[in-house]
Structure formats: C-alpha cells, structure tokens
Design an enzyme around this catalytic site. Sequence first.
Site, PDB file in Angstrom:
ATOM      1  N   CYS A   9      -7.229  -1.137   7.209  1.00 45.07           N
ATOM      2  CA  CYS A   9      -6.007  -1.499   6.423  1.00 45.07           C
ATOM      3  C   CYS A   9      -5.271  -2.533   7.415  1.00 45.07           C
ATOM      4  O   CYS A   9      -4.963  -2.171   8.547  1.00 45.07           O
ATOM      5  CB  CYS A   9      -5.164  -0.654   5.831  1.00 45.07           C
ATOM      6  SG  CYS A   9      -3.988  -1.095   4.819  1.00 45.07           S
ATOM      7  N   TRP A  60      -4.689  -7.976   4.188  1.00 41.41           N
ATOM      8  CA  TRP A  60      -3.658  -9.157   3.666  1.00 41.41           C
ATOM      9  C   TRP A  60      -3.857 -10.399   4.780  1.00 41.41           C
ATOM     10  O   TRP A  60      -4.248  -9.962   5.999  1.00 41.41           O
ATOM     11  CB  TRP A  60      -2.583  -8.593   3.169  1.00 41.41           C
ATOM     12  CG  TRP A  60      -1.826  -8.167   4.386  1.00 41.41           C
ATOM     13  CD1 TRP A  60      -1.088  -8.688   5.508  1.00 41.41           C
ATOM     14  CD2 TRP A  60      -1.794  -6.798   4.474  1.00 41.41           C
ATOM     15  NE1 TRP A  60      -0.653  -7.525   6.082  1.00 41.41           N
ATOM     16  CE2 TRP A  60      -0.759  -6.456   5.821  1.00 41.41           C
ATOM     17  CE3 TRP A  60      -2.445  -5.670   3.708  1.00 41.41           C
ATOM     18  CZ2 TRP A  60      -0.753  -5.024   5.901  1.00 41.41           C
ATOM     19  CZ3 TRP A  60      -1.962  -4.144   4.292  1.00 41.41           C
ATOM     20  CH2 TRP A  60      -1.376  -4.123   5.352  1.00 41.41           C
ATOM     21  N   ASP A  82      -8.432  -2.845   2.770  1.00 46.44           N
ATOM     22  CA  ASP A  82      -7.358  -3.164   1.873  1.00 46.44           C
ATOM     23  C   ASP A  82      -6.341  -4.034   2.997  1.00 46.44           C
ATOM     24  O   ASP A  82      -5.936  -3.534   3.696  1.00 46.44           O
ATOM     25  CB  ASP A  82      -6.246  -1.905   1.882  1.00 46.44           C
ATOM     26  CG  ASP A  82      -5.145  -2.204   0.971  1.00 46.44           C
ATOM     27  OD1 ASP A  82      -4.811  -3.391   0.780  1.00 46.44           O
ATOM     28  OD2 ASP A  82      -4.427  -1.037   0.917  1.00 46.44           O
ATOM     29  N   SER A 112       0.825  -1.278  -0.058  1.00 45.47           N
ATOM     30  CA  SER A 112       0.389  -0.046  -0.129  1.00 45.47           C
ATOM     31  C   SER A 112       0.785   1.327   0.153  1.00 45.47           C
ATOM     32  O   SER A 112       1.884   1.458   1.009  1.00 45.47           O
ATOM     33  CB  SER A 112      -0.879   0.035   1.181  1.00 45.47           C
ATOM     34  OG  SER A 112      -1.649  -1.133   1.327  1.00 45.47           O
TER      35      SER A 112
END
Length: 620
Positions: free
Chosen positions: A572, A619, A617, A400
């Site tokens: 995020c 992961w 966003d 990012s």
Amino acid sequence: MYLIPANLLTNNLLIRPLKTRNVIVFYGSQTGTAEEFANRLVKDAQRYGIKGMVADPEEYDMVLSSFILEIDSSLAVFCMATYGEGEPTDNAQDFYDWMQMTDDSLEGVHFAVFGLGNKTYDHYNAMGTYTDKRLAELGATRIFDLGLGDDDGNLEEDFISWKGQFWPAVCEFFGVQATQEECSIRQFELVVHSDVNMNEVYTGELGRLLSFQDQKPPFDAKNPFLAPVAINRKLNKGGSRHLMHLELDISGSKIRYDAGDHVAVYPMNDVPLVNRLGERLGVDLDTVITLKNLDEEANKKHPFPCPTTYRAALTHYLDITSPLHTNVLFDLSQYASDPEEKEILRKMACSSSEGKALYHSWVVESERNILAVLEDLPSLRPPIDHLCELLPRLQARYYSIASSAKVHPSSIHICVVVLEYTTKTGRVFKGVATNWLKDKVVTDGSPRPTVPMYVRKSQFRLPFRASTPVIMIGPGTGIAPFMGFIQERAWQKEQGKETGEAILYFGCRHRNEDFIYQEELEEFEKAGVLTQLHVAFSRDQEHKVYVQHLLKQSKDHLWKLIHSSNAHIYVCGDARNMARDVHAAFHEIAEEVGGLTHTQAVDYFQRLMTKGRYSQDVWS
C-alpha cells in the site's frame, strides 16, 4: 444491443431521447474525468452538426434489443476509466458484468472506445481495453481505433490527440463534412431566482434536498452520511509535514465496513479561495440560480444540484483548484478583451505542437487553476454562470480505512498527510480535502464537526484463514489499511484462533519525527500479533534506506513464507516508485533464493496476483 433503463422499462422516459440521437457516449467514471470527456465529445458532435447524448450506464440494464439498430447511422462511444487493480468504476460495474455474461450478437452496432488509465498501475487501462475487445468479440463494428490515455503522463493531451483523429473517422461514417465550426456552444442557460424559498435551495447536498438535515440510510455516493469527527490528532512529532489520524463516528448509520475498504469523503473548497473568485468576477455569490440544460430531452438537467447559489456551487460542487483543461481555455478565450491574452488561450486549446507545449508549461507544470488564470490574464472576464458550466465537478476523495470493524464497529479511522506546497508561479497550493480535514478540530463544549462520507468496498482483504501468514509493506500513510489488518489479527488472537505470521515493513524519514503509530505497533509486536516489525528510516543515515532494501535483508525467510507457507503479500502506498521497487525486490528474491530466471520470477508473482495472494492498494 440497446440499453433499457433499469427502472423505466415500461414508460420509456429515458429511451425516447436516445432514439433521436446519432451518437450516444457512455462513461465509466470514478473521479469525474471520463464523464467530463464524454460531455466534451457530445459538445464536439454538436459542432459537427451531429446529435449526441451522454449516458451513465448505471442508469440502464444491459439487455439485447434491436432498438439501437433501428436508429439511422447510430454510434456508441465508450469513455471507460479503470479503477484500482484493473476494476471497473462503480457506475460501470453492471455494464462490465453484462459484457462478461452475455453471448448475444451485437452485429450492426458501431462503436469506439477511449480508455482512461495510469501506467504506474499493473493493470493499465484494463477496462478500456476489455470493452474494446469484448464488443468486437460480440460482433460490433469498431469505427475507430481504441484510444488509451495515461494519467501518469498527460491524459488531457492523449485525449486531444485521439479525438483529433476520431472525428474525421466519425464524419466519414456519418457522411458529413469534417470541418468543425470553431465556436463556443452553451449547454446550459442561466435562470436567476429573485424570490425563492431558501428551504428549496441546495446548499451542498448531493442528491435529495435537505438530506444533510434529515439523514436517512442507506448511505452511498449520492446520499453520504454526515459523520461527526470524534478524534483529530497530529501523528508526527516533528518535521515540516502534518500527518494526522482522524476517527469518524458512524454510530446509528447502519454503515458496515471491513478492514481494507476505502472511505470516500466529500470535501469543501477553501472559503477564502471562493471569496477571491467572487471578487475577481465581480458577482454577488449569494445569488440563487439554476443552470438549465438547453437540451430538454437530456437526462442530465443541471450540471450540479439546482437551484443553488454561486457560493454553494463554488464551495461544494465545482473543482476550482485543478489545472484547467484545454476545452475550458477555448471557451474562456472569447471573454478576453486583450488580443494577446485571447491568442494565448486559443493557442493552448489547439492541437498544434506549439500549443501543446505552451499548455504543458503554462498550465500543467505551473499548476494554474481558474483563479490563477484569471489573475494572470487581467482582461479575461467570463460570466460566472458560463464558468460554472465549464468547471468540472468537485469529486470525493478516497482513503484507505485504518481500522477494523471487529474492534471499532462504530468508527472509521483514516490516516492522512496534509498536502501543501509552492507552485512554479509562487502560489501556495493546498490540497482541498486534506486541509479541509485538518481544520475539523474537535473542541470541548462545541458541536463536533462533520464529514460527508460513505464506504466503498475493496478487494484488499486479509486471508480467509487467520493462520495464513501475511507480509505487509506500507511506508508513510500506506500503513493505513495495515492498522486495520493488525487490529483484526489481534481480535482473532483474542478469540482463540491460531494466527499466522504477520510481518510489517514500514518506512518514514526519521525515527524521531514521523514514525507514526510507533507506540501501537510496538505494543502489537510485544503481544506477538506482529511477529516482525521492520522500519526503514530513509534519512537517518547518509545513504537512504527504503522498505525494498529491508525486504532483501530478509529474503530467505520471506521466500520460505511465500513459496512454502502460502503467505499473502500486501502493498500500500505510492504506485509510481515504491510499489514498482517492491515488486522488483520480490523478483530478485525469487531469482536469488528460489533459483528462478527473471522471466520465471515475473510469471511467478503474476500468478500470485491472479490468485489474490499479491494485493496492492496504491495511488500515484
């Protein structure tokens, strides 16, 4: 339905080989796994005596044609990965758009789909599910059930289980005997170059030869820009970890980005690791070679750019640090001279419960990469050219962007934590990209180190109106896109625009160790750009405190912003735990303050996601 190549509608150079194939396997791949699975299916087809071919949908325009219907007993297989928040991969975007827009009949087309996803994400396997559903809606015939692989569990095992049942169905469809020949099949042949001009040898370029010496825009996945590293500084003040801030100089590249986008970087494997592999295999790594596809009609002529050296292949093109997949173990087994070691490899490659358990413990949980397997099975001595054929491609890493182009138009900032730990076998695992970036040290009087990179656009965006309130949750390096958001809000404020509330929830372990960007954040708060800054120091007290706990402490104000002021929420970081816990905290706020039932709260935030007011966003 048929896929007409976008740039070859007249000369049929890519169409011709498809006419001779029974199985065409298309893939939508972002990290290379779906492409690898597609290649494995085509290799399996060959073992069954069925002609197959791998096709990248990016190379084709999706248009209706009766062409594929004219191929006797044809089957289209789709290995489709889901990227981000239910999005198609870059190479499958046009295919996805075509599926959405077309109303052509696909009657007579036979297909099967295997999806690759991750259950920690809200839109689990969205692309595989949609492809399977949409093709059927258009009249195509499904010859085998949709397969769904979960990368949060064991994607390899999911794929093995699916294709174990898929092939009998395919054999029935084609009317062939369902007995797979247990043999290793080579896809590429080795050509050794003894007299070659080294200016014609690939040394890490991804597309055009010498593209790193002669850089030409536009820059993308196949033509990355060599960005000089302007700044590389450690962010944390203490602790055992290494968090760092890098600034990549994109001056003169014509690269454009927005806050919230991702930067993709192409790392190199660790040089000592490459050298150890060369020593273990007993080869001259500087030998210039080409691996040439034995199928002359295949679109993919080489597994990686050729001609090149073994050293360049192992350094730039091949993944040598990930645990080996079962198909690699099977093909390697023929090179073990010790019967017991050969049996171990064969057992892990089979689909029996005992074999799966052994593979999971010996390879997956122990994180054995190719070098570890070679070291622990001393009789295993594969030829390096076959090994280069079997190993997956080294993939770009996505980060990012931690800056705003409004403030930093000629640089891209990233925030990274270096990955390094000891595995169950006692070996030290080092993250390929993060350790490579750590070594990109800027020193006075020396040329600046460079990073091959390009920008991938994202849907993670600030609201169009600067006056719209934003709630940002990003612990650890999850703060990265919010540094760009906050910089942009500061710029908007300087332009005289009315800016809405900007609330940040950040989390780290200790205030005095890893409160990264502390000075910048406190300055933004002092200037009124950040209206509220909440920091959870998880280990500064007896009971751990995380960002989701701080959300609950501000529940009344947050609910007012969300429900009455059209606030946008951004999350995020870690998908497996943090993002889920934050989501659950918002559900509780809606129930406790908004008076919603749990079902209503879930539906409420699902609608926010649909409207683009709850963005992630994340992961795993």
